[in-house]
Design a protein around this motif. Structure first.
Motif, PDB file in Angstrom:
ATOM      1  N   LYS A  28       0.836  -1.203   0.000  1.00  0.00           N
ATOM      2  CA  LYS A  28       0.000   0.000   0.000  1.00  0.00           C
ATOM      3  C   LYS A  28       0.872   1.255   0.000  1.00  0.00           C
ATOM      4  CE  LYS A  28      -3.686  -2.288   2.528  1.00  0.00           C
ATOM      5  NZ  LYS A  28      -4.222  -2.531   3.876  1.00  0.00           N
ATOM      6  N   GLN A  29       1.885   1.292   0.870  1.00  0.00           N
ATOM      7  CA  GLN A  29       2.756   2.461   0.979  1.00  0.00           C
ATOM      8  C   GLN A  29       3.507   2.732  -0.316  1.00  0.00           C
ATOM      9  OE1 GLN A  29       5.208   1.416   4.324  1.00  0.00           O
ATOM     10  NE2 GLN A  29       3.611   1.869   5.823  1.00  0.00           N
ATOM     11  N   GLN A  30       3.892   1.665  -1.015  1.00  0.00           N
ATOM     12  CA  GLN A  30       4.673   1.838  -2.243  1.00  0.00           C
ATOM     13  C   GLN A  30       3.791   1.984  -3.481  1.00  0.00           C
ATOM     14  OE1 GLN A  30       8.314  -0.109  -2.828  1.00  0.00           O
ATOM     15  NE2 GLN A  30       8.977   0.237  -0.749  1.00  0.00           N
ATOM     16  N   GLY A  31       2.477   1.896  -3.296  1.00  0.00           N
ATOM     17  CA  GLY A  31       1.557   2.219  -4.358  1.00  0.00           C
ATOM     18  C   GLY A  31       1.213   1.128  -5.358  1.00  0.00           C
ATOM     19  N   PHE A  32       1.481  -0.132  -5.034  1.00  0.00           N
ATOM     20  CA  PHE A  32       1.128  -1.191  -5.988  1.00  0.00           C
ATOM     21  C   PHE A  32       0.123  -2.197  -5.432  1.00  0.00           C
ATOM     22  CE2 PHE A  32       5.164  -2.444  -4.030  1.00  0.00           C
ATOM     23  CZ  PHE A  32       4.908  -3.737  -3.600  1.00  0.00           C
TER      24      PHE A  32
END
Length: 113
Positions: A72-76
């Protein structure tokens, strides 16, 4: 037995750490198999999945929750990702300290790739 991962936990070997708490350490794989390839390890040394006990249930759950949070934090997370844990030689395990592979940033196929 001291493993490569124990040395990373103890800061005897450098690693590109992306997450750490009291129980878990996550760092970028030095031989990535995807645009994002992070290894998530427990700080407690457990050699293989076969060595898990009832006492380790929460810890293994934390590894997976950490993977989801990093995705989630890295956007994928929304596009999708793969998590994988190998066990013993025929399963592809090369470091005998359990670790979860978090891979993202590309389309995966089954059974390989």
């Amino acid at each position: 037995m001291t493993t490569l991962f124990t040395k990373i936990i103890n800061r005897e070997i450098p690693a590109d750490i992306v997450y750490e708490d009291d129980d878990v350490l996550a760092f970028n794989d030095i031989n990535p198999q995807a645009p994002v390839h992070i290894l998530i390890i427990p700080k407690k040394p457990i050699a293989t999945l076969n060595d898990l006990t009832e006492e380790d249930l929460a810890l293994v759950g934390r590894l997976h929750l950490t993977a989801a949070n990093i995705a989630k934090q890295q956007g994928f997370a929304e596009e999708g990702y793969r998590v994988l844990m190998n066990c013993n030689e025929h399963g592809g395990q090369t470091v005998y300290h359990i670790h979860l592979h978090l891979m993202g940033g590309r389309q995966f196929t089954w059974p390989a790739g």
